[in-house]
Design a protein around this motif. Structure first.
Motif, short mmCIF file in Angstrom:
data_model
loop_
_atom_site.label_atom_id
_atom_site.label_comp_id
_atom_site.label_asym_id
_atom_site.label_seq_id
_atom_site.Cartn_x
_atom_site.Cartn_y
_atom_site.Cartn_z
N GLY A 294 -4.17 17.21 -11.32
CA GLY A 294 -5.16 16.82 -12.33
C GLY A 294 -6.58 17.02 -11.84
O GLY A 294 -7.47 17.40 -12.60
N CYS A 295 -6.80 16.79 -10.55
CA CYS A 295 -8.15 16.89 -9.99
C CYS A 295 -8.63 18.33 -9.86
O CYS A 295 -9.83 18.56 -9.64
CB CYS A 295 -8.21 16.19 -8.63
N LYS A 296 -7.73 19.30 -9.99
CA LYS A 296 -8.16 20.70 -9.96
C LYS A 296 -9.17 20.96 -11.08
O LYS A 296 -10.08 21.76 -10.95
CB LYS A 296 -6.96 21.63 -10.14
N GLU A 297 -8.98 20.25 -12.18
CA GLU A 297 -9.84 20.44 -13.36
C GLU A 297 -11.31 20.11 -13.10
O GLU A 297 -12.19 20.57 -13.82
CB GLU A 297 -9.36 19.52 -14.49
N ILE A 298 -11.55 19.28 -12.09
CA ILE A 298 -12.92 18.83 -11.82
C ILE A 298 -13.86 20.02 -11.62
O ILE A 298 -15.01 20.00 -12.07
CB ILE A 298 -12.94 17.89 -10.57
N LEU A 299 -13.34 21.07 -10.98
CA LEU A 299 -14.21 22.21 -10.68
C LEU A 299 -14.37 23.18 -11.85
O LEU A 299 -15.07 24.17 -11.74
CB LEU A 299 -13.72 22.95 -9.44
N SER A 300 -13.70 22.88 -12.98
CA SER A 300 -13.92 23.78 -14.13
C SER A 300 -14.68 23.10 -15.26
O SER A 300 -14.81 23.66 -16.35
CB SER A 300 -12.59 24.39 -14.61
N ILE A 301 -15.22 21.91 -15.01
CA ILE A 301 -16.04 21.24 -16.03
C ILE A 301 -17.32 22.04 -16.26
O ILE A 301 -17.77 22.23 -17.38
CB ILE A 301 -16.41 19.80 -15.60
N HIS B 99 -20.72 24.65 -0.65
CA HIS B 99 -20.05 23.45 -0.13
C HIS B 99 -19.80 22.48 -1.28
O HIS B 99 -20.69 22.26 -2.11
CB HIS B 99 -20.92 22.74 0.91
N ILE B 100 -18.62 21.91 -1.29
CA ILE B 100 -18.30 20.88 -2.29
C ILE B 100 -17.96 19.61 -1.53
O ILE B 100 -17.15 19.63 -0.59
CB ILE B 100 -17.13 21.35 -3.18
N VAL B 101 -18.62 18.53 -1.90
CA VAL B 101 -18.51 17.29 -1.13
C VAL B 101 -17.91 16.19 -1.99
O VAL B 101 -18.29 16.03 -3.16
CB VAL B 101 -19.90 16.84 -0.63
N THR B 102 -16.99 15.43 -1.42
CA THR B 102 -16.41 14.31 -2.16
C THR B 102 -16.17 13.11 -1.26
O THR B 102 -16.01 13.27 -0.04
CB THR B 102 -15.07 14.72 -2.82
N ALA B 103 -16.11 11.94 -1.87
CA ALA B 103 -15.65 10.75 -1.17
C ALA B 103 -14.14 10.86 -1.01
O ALA B 103 -13.47 11.49 -1.83
CB ALA B 103 -15.98 9.50 -1.99
N VAL B 104 -13.62 10.23 0.04
CA VAL B 104 -12.18 10.27 0.28
C VAL B 104 -11.63 8.87 0.49
O VAL B 104 -12.14 8.09 1.30
CB VAL B 104 -11.86 11.15 1.52
N GLY B 105 -10.59 8.56 -0.29
CA GLY B 105 -9.82 7.34 -0.08
C GLY B 105 -8.43 7.77 0.37
O GLY B 105 -8.11 7.81 1.54
N THR B 106 -7.60 8.16 -0.62
CA THR B 106 -6.26 8.68 -0.30
C THR B 106 -6.30 10.18 0.00
O THR B 106 -5.34 10.72 0.54
CB THR B 106 -5.30 8.47 -1.49
N GLY B 107 -7.34 10.87 -0.43
CA GLY B 107 -7.42 12.31 -0.24
C GLY B 107 -6.92 13.12 -1.43
O GLY B 107 -6.98 14.35 -1.43
N THR B 108 -6.43 12.44 -2.46
CA THR B 108 -5.87 13.14 -3.63
C THR B 108 -6.92 14.02 -4.31
O THR B 108 -6.64 15.17 -4.66
CB THR B 108 -5.31 12.11 -4.64
N THR B 109 -8.11 13.49 -4.48
CA THR B 109 -9.19 14.26 -5.12
C THR B 109 -9.55 15.47 -4.27
O THR B 109 -9.69 16.58 -4.80
CB THR B 109 -10.43 13.36 -5.30
N LEU B 110 -9.67 15.25 -2.97
CA LEU B 110 -10.01 16.35 -2.06
C LEU B 110 -8.97 17.47 -2.15
O LEU B 110 -9.32 18.65 -2.18
CB LEU B 110 -10.11 15.81 -0.63
#
Ligand SMILES: *Cc1c(COP(=O)(O)O)cnc(C)c1O
Length: 302
Positions: A154-161, A169-180
């Motif tokens: 589902g998070c793959k969609e983030i980069l096509s908004i 460089h694309i930067v994100t917060a990480v908790g479980t790493g699912t978004t990354l």
């Protein structure tokens, strides 16, 4: 996700951060404001919940069961999304029943979520937890923080908004790493993904991320572990001051658990020339500000 779709707005989702020092270093910084998509199903949670909820609806699941903390962005997003989809939701919290529910948990209850408090010893015992879960007919379990292959898909969609090809460089917060993982799967080969871990010394992340990446082990990512401010949901006055300044300068609200640390990290990294000149950074603002509700009032300007 059915019903929720019409509540989502993509307006002003890309924000450029103006900074003369960064200009002089030839560093461009844009923010993908996922926090603006939806007031409650904020940020990355919208993308992580999408497939599990759609699948639940298709397969006759009645109840979604998951777990989270006292100020969990994941729990409140799940409660809202289930409510909108006509599904029951149950949140298991690994703690004593508090005398007074936190504001976040109160909102979860108002959205129809049933809360269950389990002491760590019981929660951590797989059999006891499974027994609890199995008392709900046709249930679907979602791991803490929405950690799952479906969540990452589902998070793959983030980069096509928006068009994200120009970023280096694309930067994100990480908790479980699912978004990354979702970002790694969707990124172009020339792009580097940088994850800022909000936890202290959570080196197991490397393996949990690899597990979700499955065979796509070539995705280039770099996890930074030195911006945790003492650990998960820990903060200092320096972080609070930074978040307030960021808000004053850019009208950018962040939280003490994830995104405040990400922006702090980026400022530090640019100052120490971590990024080569002409880098174009896209910071994914992963959303949820629930953690800020744990602060004394008037700590933050927003
Ligand atoms: C849940 C959450 C994260 C963590 O995302 P993962 O996919 O678990 O790494 C990051 N930022 C915010 C604001 C969150 O709510």
């Amino acid at each position: 996700m059915i019903k929720l779709e019409n509540e989502i707005t993509y307006q002003h989702i890309l924000q450029h951060l103006t900074n003369s020092e960064w200009d002089s270093k030839n560093i461009n910084v844009d923010v993908l404001r996922l926090d603006k998509l939806h007031a409650v199903v904020s940020g990355n949670k919208l993308f992580k919940l999408k497939l599990p909820i759609d699948k639940a609806l298709q397969t006759g699941v009645q109840t979604i069961i998951t777990t989270g903390g006292l100020y969990s962005n994941h729990l409140i997003a799940t409660a809202y999304a289930c409510n909108a989809a006509g599904l029951n939701s149950v949140g298991i919290i690994k703690a004593h029943h508090p005398i007074k529910l936190t504001a976040t948990l109160q909102d979860c209850v108002a959205l129809g979520m049933e809360l269950i408090f389990m002491l760590p010893a019981a929660f951590n015992d797989a059999e006891t937890l499974q027994e609890k879960i199995s008392t709900y007919n046709n249930n679907l379990w979602i791991d803490m923080g929405g950690y799952s292959v479906d969540g990452a898909q589902g998070c793959k969609e983030i980069l096509s908004i928006v068009d994200t090809k120009k970023y280096t460089h694309i930067v994100t917060a990480v908790g479980t790493g699912t978004t990354l993982v979702g970002l790694c799967l969707a990124a172009a080969l020339h792009q580097k993904i940088i994850g800022i871990s909000g936890m202290k010394g959570n080196y197991a992340l490397q393996d949990s991320i690899k597990a979700l990446l499955e065979n796509n082990i070539h995705a280039p990512f770099n996890l930074l572990h030195n911006f945790h401010f003492g650990g998960f949901a820990k903060y200092s006055t320096a972080l609070i001051d930074f978040m307030n300044t960021l808000y004053k300068q850019h009208q950018l609200p962040t939280d003490i658990v994830y995104t405040g640390k990400v922006f702090y990290a980026i400022c530090t990294l640019i100052n120490t020339d971590y990024f080569p000149a002409h880098s174009k950074l896209l910071i994914v603002h992963t959303g949820g500000l629930q953690g800020n509700r744990s602060l004394p009032t008037n700590t933050l300007l927003f």
